[in-house]
Design an enzyme around this catalytic site. Sequence first.
Site, PDB file in Angstrom:
ATOM      1  N   CYS A   1       5.611  11.675   5.984  1.00 33.24           N
ATOM      2  CA  CYS A   1       4.665  10.667   5.503  1.00 33.24           C
ATOM      3  C   CYS A   1       4.177   9.735   6.602  1.00 33.24           C
ATOM      4  O   CYS A   1       3.534   8.727   6.328  1.00 33.24           O
ATOM      5  CB  CYS A   1       5.274   9.851   4.356  1.00 33.24           C
ATOM      6  SG  CYS A   1       6.793   8.994   4.783  1.00 33.24           S
TER       7      CYS A   1
ATOM      8  N   ASN B   1       6.174   7.456  12.404  1.00 34.02           N
ATOM      9  CA  ASN B   1       5.783   6.235  13.110  1.00 34.02           C
ATOM     10  C   ASN B   1       7.001   5.567  13.741  1.00 34.02           C
ATOM     11  O   ASN B   1       7.030   5.286  14.942  1.00 34.02           O
ATOM     12  CB  ASN B   1       5.093   5.262  12.149  1.00 34.02           C
ATOM     13  CG  ASN B   1       3.850   5.848  11.517  1.00 34.02           C
ATOM     14  OD1 ASN B   1       3.386   6.914  11.913  1.00 34.02           O
ATOM     15  ND2 ASN B   1       3.301   5.168  10.533  1.00 34.02           N
ATOM     16  N   ASP B   2       8.019   5.304  12.935  1.00 35.48           N
ATOM     17  CA  ASP B   2       9.228   4.667  13.464  1.00 35.48           C
ATOM     18  C   ASP B   2      10.091   5.648  14.256  1.00 35.48           C
ATOM     19  O   ASP B   2      10.699   5.270  15.253  1.00 35.48           O
ATOM     20  CB  ASP B   2      10.058   4.051  12.329  1.00 35.48           C
ATOM     21  CG  ASP B   2       9.577   2.653  11.969  1.00 35.48           C
ATOM     22  OD1 ASP B   2       8.988   1.990  12.836  1.00 35.48           O
ATOM     23  OD2 ASP B   2       9.792   2.222  10.830  1.00 35.48           O
TER      24      ASP B   2
ATOM     25  N   GLU C   1      13.821   8.312   9.808  1.00 36.53           N
ATOM     26  CA  GLU C   1      12.975   7.605  10.775  1.00 36.53           C
ATOM     27  C   GLU C   1      13.790   6.970  11.893  1.00 36.53           C
ATOM     28  O   GLU C   1      13.242   6.259  12.740  1.00 36.53           O
ATOM     29  CB  GLU C   1      12.141   6.547  10.042  1.00 36.53           C
ATOM     30  CG  GLU C   1      12.956   5.647   9.130  1.00 36.53           C
ATOM     31  CD  GLU C   1      12.088   4.823   8.191  1.00 36.53           C
ATOM     32  OE1 GLU C   1      10.929   4.545   8.538  1.00 36.53           O
ATOM     33  OE2 GLU C   1      12.575   4.452   7.107  1.00 36.53           O
TER      34      GLU C   1
ATOM     35  N   ARG D   1       9.115   4.695  -2.551  1.00 39.15           N
ATOM     36  CA  ARG D   1      10.017   4.176  -1.517  1.00 39.15           C
ATOM     37  C   ARG D   1      10.486   2.790  -1.925  1.00 39.15           C
ATOM     38  O   ARG D   1       9.682   1.911  -2.221  1.00 39.15           O
ATOM     39  CB  ARG D   1       9.305   4.105  -0.161  1.00 39.15           C
ATOM     40  CG  ARG D   1      10.223   3.595   0.960  1.00 39.15           C
ATOM     41  CD  ARG D   1       9.555   3.644   2.315  1.00 39.15           C
ATOM     42  NE  ARG D   1       8.472   2.671   2.439  1.00 39.15           N
ATOM     43  CZ  ARG D   1       7.660   2.616   3.495  1.00 39.15           C
ATOM     44  NH1 ARG D   1       7.802   3.480   4.483  1.00 39.15           N
ATOM     45  NH2 ARG D   1       6.706   1.715   3.546  1.00 39.15           N
TER      46      ARG D   1
ATOM     47  N   ARG E   1       4.238   1.289  19.337  1.00 38.67           N
ATOM     48  CA  ARG E   1       2.936   1.955  19.233  1.00 38.67           C
ATOM     49  C   ARG E   1       1.791   0.980  19.020  1.00 38.67           C
ATOM     50  O   ARG E   1       0.620   1.363  19.128  1.00 38.67           O
ATOM     51  CB  ARG E   1       2.956   2.978  18.077  1.00 38.67           C
ATOM     52  CG  ARG E   1       3.156   2.378  16.711  1.00 38.67           C
ATOM     53  CD  ARG E   1       3.414   3.439  15.665  1.00 38.67           C
ATOM     54  NE  ARG E   1       3.810   2.854  14.406  1.00 38.67           N
ATOM     55  CZ  ARG E   1       2.958   2.522  13.440  1.00 38.67           C
ATOM     56  NH1 ARG E   1       1.679   2.741  13.601  1.00 38.67           N
ATOM     57  NH2 ARG E   1       3.378   1.998  12.314  1.00 38.67           N
TER      58      ARG E   1
ATOM     59  N   HIS F   1      -6.444  -5.776   9.476  1.00 40.01           N
ATOM     60  CA  HIS F   1      -7.513  -5.770   8.480  1.00 40.01           C
ATOM     61  C   HIS F   1      -8.661  -4.870   8.924  1.00 40.01           C
ATOM     62  O   HIS F   1      -9.236  -4.131   8.126  1.00 40.01           O
ATOM     63  CB  HIS F   1      -8.018  -7.198   8.253  1.00 40.01           C
ATOM     64  CG  HIS F   1      -9.299  -7.262   7.482  1.00 40.01           C
ATOM     65  ND1 HIS F   1      -9.384  -6.922   6.152  1.00 40.01           N
ATOM     66  CD2 HIS F   1     -10.560  -7.580   7.870  1.00 40.01           C
ATOM     67  CE1 HIS F   1     -10.637  -7.057   5.744  1.00 40.01           C
ATOM     68  NE2 HIS F   1     -11.369  -7.447   6.773  1.00 40.01           N
TER      69      HIS F   1
ATOM     70  N   ARG G   1       4.249   2.889  -1.316  1.00 39.27           N
ATOM     71  CA  ARG G   1       4.754   1.722  -0.570  1.00 39.27           C
ATOM     72  C   ARG G   1       4.893   0.537  -1.529  1.00 39.27           C
ATOM     73  O   ARG G   1       3.906  -0.089  -1.899  1.00 39.27           O
ATOM     74  CB  ARG G   1       3.791   1.362   0.554  1.00 39.27           C
ATOM     75  CG  ARG G   1       3.552   2.454   1.583  1.00 39.27           C
ATOM     76  CD  ARG G   1       2.634   1.911   2.677  1.00 39.27           C
ATOM     77  NE  ARG G   1       2.363   2.877   3.706  1.00 39.27           N
ATOM     78  CZ  ARG G   1       1.266   3.637   3.759  1.00 39.27           C
ATOM     79  NH1 ARG G   1       0.354   3.524   2.793  1.00 39.27           N
ATOM     80  NH2 ARG G   1       1.076   4.488   4.744  1.00 39.27           N
TER      81      ARG G   1
END
Length: 574
Positions: free
Chosen positions: A503, A455-456, A432, A333, A466, A189, A297
């Site tokens: 992305c 990221n992945d 990914e 996606r 990460r 958050h 997303r």
Amino acid sequence: MKTFNGIAISPGIAVGPIFKIRKADISFQRKSISNPQMEWLRYQEAIAITKKQLEDLYSIIKRNVDEKDAEIFHAQLLMLEDPDLNESIHQIIEVDHINSESALMDAVNSYIANIESLQDEYLRGRAIDIRDVAKKVLCNLLNIKESPFDGLCQPSIIIADDIAPSDTAIMDKSLVLGFCTVKGGATSHVAILARSMGLAAVAGIGSDILNVSEDNNMAILDGDQGLLVIDPDNHLIKDALFRQNIAIIRQSQNRLHANDPAVTIDKHKVEIFANIGNEKEAKEAIIAGCEGIGLLRTEFIYMQSDHLPTEQEQYCIYKNILDIFGMKPVILRTLDIGGDKKLPYFDLPKEENPFLGQRGIRLCLAYPELIKPQLRAALRAANGHNLHIMFPMVADISEVKAAKELISVCYKELNKEGTLISPSIKIGIMIEIPAAALIADKLAKEVDFFSIGTNDLSQYTLAADRTNASVANLASAFHPAVLKLIQKIIIDAHALGKKVGLCGELGSEPEAAPILLGLGLDEFSMNPVAIPGIKSVLRQLSFENTQAFVNSVLQAPDSASVKKMVRESFPQIF
């Protein structure tokens, strides 16, 4: 002077005094009770009060601040009404004959322990919301009313173990320079709030900070490098203020040219898209100058609902977003959930290693009832628009073929029903998983485009989480091994005339722009806030020069060397 290292979760520089959040003393004694029925009624009264407080917060934030922030409290209302959690508390009171405070915390601690054992960053972040809800109920049981921001009277850097959504809702945002937390990650958050406010934030800083720092100590918070410096000398303060002023001026200039295209000095154009999760972010992306959506997303639609979203519900959401973009491309996606991303209303078997389990496209193929309503809704909403469909977590060609067959089935059903649908939809996949990168030449024959999820891809390639502060420095998309995989993906796709986007978070990194440009990336997709800045960076580069640069940077031994080479070769972009 003392320096602390953490995870950079929101860029920027903050200089100012520290303010440590004080938590209300909500200690209580474990007591036996003689009347479980009366105790359960006392708990229900506290729940009713908490529900009213959350409903009020939701209305105030939605009306006066930000609809996205308000959704946090809607999600907390759903947690408050969780039948499994409440039944567990009821049973503890009935069977163990203990007070509501103890029963509440016994059940919540067990619930949180299960969530925090998961490897998914998003769900671990939700543990903060559950603690926040439990704290509010506990305060109402104990008749405690106290703000953690009492005493905050000057612009300060907020330091805390963690910061709950309801805390940030009542704070005076004009007195916040930045956030630094012991816990949290890139999807917490605090991270979301800091990025939306344009403030620096660092997480995973280590618990020592709570003992070392004192209120009003001067500090420098570096959200670019993930650093907090306590009691810096005058030289460091002057340097930080200079960097801060430069950044403010640059951001203002970048926003003036946000809608200009990203064209290099040698006339090579790159598409700049946005990553979004809802209609509000879609509007923000348009203002920021995006040319389309590289990642819609859809999982948040599911995770913020108390039931499986119907085809019609999803259709309305997708249609509203597509209407904002007209004929600009929007890449949807499909549901990226499963394994450790649980849906409370969809029971899935427990997995020993959910991060490597049945998630993304694997889950959807195993449970077609999950994805078919989504595909039908997307196909219906696509009529008159430029919608692309993208499948996540692909590792094998058979998965792509099965997913395409599902789309074909939905097409046939809708045609038979006489529903107006788009005559052609581009189909793509996220790359990914290292296996997908290594067979990109085969996968490119089956789809219209690729989007790289760095990221992945970085985590799987480097075997480093990460979100884990102890190994976060290893989980870098700047690692030459990751960059070589990206190079292979682009070469293989271009050999068959297919476009490649990216992305992941790497797309919003100024240091990555010369590398990705030189590798031949067609489309950068990022958080809307980052768009004006990345466009500006790309306009200062030569495509030809970056192509030559990439040949040398791929020979670097590690991530730090790669970043150093970028800064030395392209000082004009920093």
